[in-house]
Design a protein around this motif. Structure first.
Motif, mmCIF file in Angstrom:
data_model
loop_
_atom_site.group_PDB
_atom_site.id
_atom_site.type_symbol
_atom_site.label_atom_id
_atom_site.label_comp_id
_atom_site.label_asym_id
_atom_site.label_seq_id
_atom_site.Cartn_x
_atom_site.Cartn_y
_atom_site.Cartn_z
ATOM 1 N N TYR A 488 3.781 35.275 -15.874
ATOM 2 C CA TYR A 488 2.803 36.251 -15.307
ATOM 3 C C TYR A 488 2.511 35.511 -13.853
ATOM 4 C CZ TYR A 488 1.476 40.683 -18.023
ATOM 5 O OH TYR A 488 1.659 41.362 -18.671
ATOM 6 N N ALA A 489 3.704 34.237 -13.704
ATOM 7 C CA ALA A 489 3.177 33.423 -12.574
ATOM 8 C C ALA A 489 1.833 32.480 -12.160
ATOM 9 C CB ALA A 489 3.692 34.281 -11.187
ATOM 10 N N VAL A 490 1.104 33.293 -12.943
ATOM 11 C CA VAL A 490 -0.013 31.833 -12.961
ATOM 12 C C VAL A 490 -0.396 30.711 -12.895
ATOM 13 C CG1 VAL A 490 -2.637 32.393 -13.506
ATOM 14 C CG2 VAL A 490 -0.857 33.835 -14.212
ATOM 15 N N HIS A 491 -0.025 29.719 -12.013
ATOM 16 C CA HIS A 491 -0.175 29.122 -11.072
ATOM 17 C C HIS A 491 -0.869 27.679 -12.348
ATOM 18 C CE1 HIS A 491 0.544 25.039 -9.287
ATOM 19 N NE2 HIS A 491 1.478 24.992 -10.036
ATOM 20 N N ARG A 492 -1.250 26.924 -12.404
ATOM 21 C CA ARG A 492 -2.598 25.640 -12.663
ATOM 22 C C ARG A 492 -1.451 24.399 -12.633
ATOM 23 N NH1 ARG A 492 -2.977 26.864 -19.275
ATOM 24 N NH2 ARG A 492 -1.180 27.168 -18.736
ATOM 25 N N ASP A 493 -2.854 23.898 -11.038
ATOM 26 C CA ASP A 493 -1.917 22.373 -11.416
ATOM 27 C C ASP A 493 -1.605 21.707 -12.183
ATOM 28 O OD1 ASP A 493 -3.441 22.900 -8.805
ATOM 29 O OD2 ASP A 493 -5.052 21.954 -9.729
ATOM 30 N N GLY A 494 -0.412 20.656 -11.331
ATOM 31 C CA GLY A 494 0.406 19.497 -12.387
ATOM 32 C C GLY A 494 1.383 20.360 -13.402
ATOM 33 N N LEU A 495 1.555 21.661 -13.562
ATOM 34 C CA LEU A 495 2.751 22.324 -14.314
ATOM 35 C C LEU A 495 4.009 22.805 -13.243
ATOM 36 C CD1 LEU A 495 1.391 25.398 -16.853
ATOM 37 C CD2 LEU A 495 1.539 22.442 -17.571
ATOM 38 N N PRO A 496 5.074 22.294 -13.225
ATOM 39 C CA PRO A 496 6.716 22.014 -12.638
ATOM 40 C C PRO A 496 6.678 23.680 -13.143
ATOM 41 C CG PRO A 496 6.791 21.432 -15.535
ATOM 42 C CD PRO A 496 5.982 21.492 -14.751
ATOM 43 N N GLY A 497 8.165 23.783 -12.223
ATOM 44 C CA GLY A 497 8.270 25.168 -11.580
ATOM 45 C C GLY A 497 8.419 25.980 -10.797
ATOM 46 N N GLU A 498 8.854 26.704 -10.933
ATOM 47 C CA GLU A 498 9.119 27.786 -9.686
ATOM 48 C C GLU A 498 7.201 28.947 -9.605
ATOM 49 O OE1 GLU A 498 12.231 30.418 -8.786
ATOM 50 O OE2 GLU A 498 13.054 28.463 -10.151
ATOM 51 N N TRP A 499 6.634 28.719 -8.468
ATOM 52 C CA TRP A 499 4.565 29.326 -8.277
ATOM 53 C C TRP A 499 4.618 29.668 -7.537
ATOM 54 C CZ3 TRP A 499 3.231 29.589 -12.953
ATOM 55 C CH2 TRP A 499 3.630 29.205 -14.228
ATOM 56 N N PRO A 500 4.778 31.187 -6.749
ATOM 57 C CA PRO A 500 3.442 31.796 -6.127
ATOM 58 C C PRO A 500 2.516 30.654 -5.146
ATOM 59 C CG PRO A 500 3.146 32.899 -7.504
ATOM 60 C CD PRO A 500 4.192 32.302 -8.427
ATOM 61 N N ALA A 501 2.734 31.231 -3.388
ATOM 62 C CA ALA A 501 1.269 30.221 -2.905
ATOM 63 C C ALA A 501 -0.131 31.273 -3.160
ATOM 64 C CB ALA A 501 1.652 30.016 -2.096
#
Length: 596
Positions: A488-501
Motif C-alpha cells: 500500500y506504499a506506506v513508508h517508514r523511516d529506514g526502509l529501502p525502496g520506492e516510496w511516495p513523498a
C-alpha cells in the motif's frame, strides 16, 4: 322433435299471443316497455340500443372479484422473499397485494413491511405469459436417438447406455449443444431419460460423478431442499452457488473461506457510515432499500461510488463517480490513507487488537532471494521450526513481544485434526503477537511487488519496496502486515525502496495515483477514507460497504473485492452489527431461514 321444429319456426308475435290481451298488437307492448328500459329502439321496436355509462364500472368491479386469497411469493431471483396475498378467481390469479403480518423487529429498528415492488405486483402477468416455458423441451437429435434406442431395449438404462457408449451416437447429440433446436417432449419421456442417465452413470462411474445444483434457498427453500436431498441420498456431488452461477463474489471464499456470509439488509440500519459501492439499492434491493433511506435520519452518512447518477445516487451525502471497473484503484488509495493515518502515524488500540485476533496480519511469511531483491514466500509453519506434531505443516507462526515464535489457535492445522478438536478458535490466550517487526527487526530487505497499472505487457511491472525482517528458525521472515504496508506504499523511516513523498505523489497507491485512473478527486478519496475509519474507531466497527453486481461482474472482480474487504478488516468492521460488507446476494439471511 316435429313439434319443437314447428315452434321454432313461428313468429315472435305468435309465440307471445297467449300473453297479450285480446287483440293487443305486439308493437304496442314493446313500445310501452320502453319506459322501463331506456334506450333507442329499432324501427320495429324489436331491438333496444343502450349506451351504458356504468358498464366500465361493472367491468372494474368484476376485475377485483375473487374466490379466495392465498399466501405466496415470487421466484424472480431478487432474493427479497416478500410475502404476498394472491387473489384467485376460478383458479386463476387475478391480482396481488403485499402481506403485512411480518413479525415486528421491535422498537429499535424499522419494520420489514411493507415488502414488495412493482415487479412482484405485476408477477401474475408473467405467470400467464404466452412465452413462459410450461413443458419439457429436448434437442431433437437426442430425442430421436432416445426413441430409437427405447424401441430396441426394454430396459431404459440399457437404452441410454446404447447412446452414450456409442461414440457416433454420442457425438451426434452433443454436437448440437449451444445451437438450439429444442422440441417439446412428454414429461414421462423426459423423466425416464433423466432417471436412466443417473442410474447408468452411478453404475459405471460411481455416485460422486453425479453433479448437480437446485435453485438457491432465496428462490425457493422447498425446491432447494428437494434437489439437495436427492443428491445427498444418492451420494452425488452438490455444487455451490459459486460453481453454478459463476457471477458470485469469489473473493469471499478466497478471503473468508465461505460463501458471501453477510448480514441481512436490516443491518444497514445499524451502520454509522455506509458506502454503497456498485449496487443500486432502490432497484436491486427494492423491498429493503428503506433501511438505508431511513437510517440517514438517525445520522448515518451515505457515500455512493457509482459512475452514473442513478436511483441510489440521490440519497448520497458524497458521490464518488469512479470510472467503470476502476474501483480497486480507489479502494487501494483509501487503504493507503487508513494505514498511514490510523496505523503508522498513530495507533488505534481497537484496530490493532482486531487485526491481531481476527486476521492473518501478524503471521510470519518467509522471504526468498530473487536477484537483488526478495519475494514473499509461504507462511512460516510449525514444521519449519522442527515441530513434529500432527498437521504441523499447517500451523502458522507469530512472534510475541519477547521475540519468541508462538503457534496460536485457529489455523488450518487445528481445524481438521483430532489433536485440534475443541481448540479450533481464535482465542489468543496469553499470546500477544507482534503486528510488525519494525523496531525489533534484524535487517531490512527490498521486496519486489507486482503492479498492474503499467508495464510492457498486460502482465504489468514491478515495484520495489522494503520491509523489516528477522530470522526465525533459520528462515528470513517478515509479517503479513509489513508486506501489506509495502504493497500500500506506506513508508517508514529506514526502509529501502520506492516510496511516495505524500498523498499528492503520483505513485501506486496514493490518492493522486488513483485520481488519474478513476477520475475521483484525490481530496475526496482522502476525506471518505478518513471518515470511514474514524467512524469505525468511534463506533467500534460500525462502518459498512454495500457491494453489488456493478463491482462484481468484472474479470478482475476478486481483486476489486479484496481491496474492499481489506478496508473493512483494517477498521475492525467485519462481524460487527452495522459493519463489514453487505453483498447483493446476502438476502438469504431473512427470518424464514431460521426455520430452514
Amino acid at each position: 322433435m316435429a313439434s319443437g321444429e314447428n315452434q321454432a319456426s313461428r313468429q315472435p308475435s305468435e309465440l307471445l299471443a297467449p300473453l297479450l290481451p285480446h287483440g293487443e298488437p305486439l308493437e304496442k307492448l314493446l313500445r310501452s316497455a320502453q319506459s322501463l328500459f331506456p334506450g333507442t329502439p329499432s324501427a320495429d321496436f324489436r331491438e333496444l340500443h343502450r349506451a351504458d355509462p356504468r358498464r366500465a364500472e361493472r367491468f372494474y368491479r368484476d376485475r377485483w372479484h375473487h374466490d379466495k386469497v392465498v399466501r405466496s411469493t415470487h421466484g424472480v431471483n431478487c432474493t427479497g422473499s416478500c410475502s404476498w396475498k394472491v387473489y384467485v378467481k376460478d383458479g386463476i390469479i387475478t391480482w396481488e397485494t403485499q402481506q403485512t403480518d411480518y413479525p415486528s423487529t421491535g422498537p429499535d429498528s424499522p419494520e420489514y413491511e411493507p415488502r414488495g415492488c412493482p415487479r412482484g405486483a405485476s408477477f401474475s402477468w408473467y405467470t400467464y405469459s404466452p412465452s413462459r416455458v410450461r413443458y419439457p423441451y429436448i434437442r431433437r437429435p437426442l430425442l430421436e436417438l432416445w426413441r430409437e434406442a427405447r424401441a430396441r431395449h426394454t430396459d431404459p438404462v440399457d437404452a441410454w447406455a446404447s447412446i452414450v457408449e456409442d461414440e457416433a451416437r454420442a457425438r451426434r447429440y452433443k454436437s448440437y449443444r449451444g445451437k438450439g433446436g429444442f422440441v417439446r417432449a412428454h414429461w414421462a419421456e423426459v423423466l425416464e431419460i433423466i432417471a436412466a442417465a443417473h442410474v447408468h452413470t452411478i453404475e459405471k462411474y460411481g455416485p460422486d460423478r453425479i453433479v448437480g445444483f437446485s435453485p438457491i434457498p432465496a428462490m425457493s427453500q422447498v425446491s432447494y431442499a428437494a434437489g439437495t436431498r436427492f443428491l445427498s441420498l444418492i451420494g452425488g456431488t452438490i455444487l455451490s452457488f459459486y460453481d453454478w452461477y459463476a457471477d458470485m463474489p469469489i473473493a469471499s471464499p478466497q478471503v473468508f473461506g465461505d460463501q458471501t456470509d453477510v448480514p441481512e439488509s436490516g443491518d444497514w440500519w445499524n451502520a454509522g457510515y455506509l458506502i454503497i459501492w456498485g449496487t443500486n439499492l432502490p432497484i436491486t434491493r427494492t423491498p429493503d432499500a428503506h433501511f438505508m433511506t431511513e437510517a440517514r435520519y438517525r445520522g448515518q452518512k451515505v457515500v455512493v461510488v457509482s459512475p452514473d447518477y442513478s436511483d441510489h445516487t440521490k440519497f448520497a451525502d458524497d458521490w464518488l463517480a469512479a470510472a467503470p471497473g476502476t474501483d480497486g484503484a480507489l479502494a487501494m488509495a483509501m487503504g493507503h490513507v487508513i494505514l498511514s493515518e490510523f496505523y503508522r502515524d498513530r495507533r488505534v488500540p481497537y484496530f490493532e487488537e482486531y487485526v491481531k485476533t481476527y486476521t492473518d496480519a501478524p503471521f510470519l511469511v518467509t522471504l526468498r532471494p530473487h536477484g537483488d531483491d526478495y519475494l514473499p514466500g509461504k507462511f512460516l509453519t510449525a514444521s519449519d521450526l522442527g515441530d513434529a506434531s500432527e498437521a504441523a505443516a499447517f500451523k502458522t507462526v507469530v512472534v510475541d513481544r519477547e521475540g519468541n515464535p508462538r503457534i496460536p489457535n485457529g489455523s488450518l492445522g487445528f481445524r481438521w485434526t483430532e489433536s485440534g478438536r475443541g481448540r479450533w478458535n481464535l482465542d489468543l490466550g496469553n499470546i500477544d503477537p507482534l503486528l510488525t517487526l519494525y523496531g525489533s527487526h534484524e535487517t531490512t530487505v527490498r521486496v519486489a511487488l507486482p503492479r498492474f497499472d503499467v508495464g510492457p505487457t498486460e502482465g504489468g511491472g514491478v515495484i520495489r519496496r522494503g520491509v523489516p525482517a528477522r530470522r526465525v528458525g533459520g528462515h528470513l521472515v517478515t509479517t503479513v502486515f509489513d508486506l501489506l504496508l509495502a504493497q500500500y506504499a506506506v513508508h517508514r523511516d529506514g526502509l529501502p525502496g520506492e516510496w511516495p513523498a505524500g498523498y499528492d505523489d503520483d505513485q501506486p497507491y496514493t490518492p493522486a495515483w488513483q485520481e488519474r485512473i478513476t477520475g475521483v478527486p484525490a481530496a475526496a478519496a482522502v476525506r471518505v477514507a478518513r471518515e470511514f475509519a474514524r467512524n469505525a474507531e468511534l463506533s467500534r466497527g460500525r462502518s459498512m460497504i454495500c457491494m453489488g453486481a456493478g463491482t462484481n461482474h468484472w474479470y478482475h472482480s476478486d481483486q476489486i473485492y479484496r481491496t474492499f474487504l481489506t478496508l473493512t478488516m483494517l477498521c475492525g468492521c467485519q462481524g460487527v452489527n452495522g459493519g463489514g460488507w453487505a453483498h447483493y446476494v446476502g438476502q438469504e439471511k431473512v427470518r424464514p431461514l431460521t426455520g430452514w
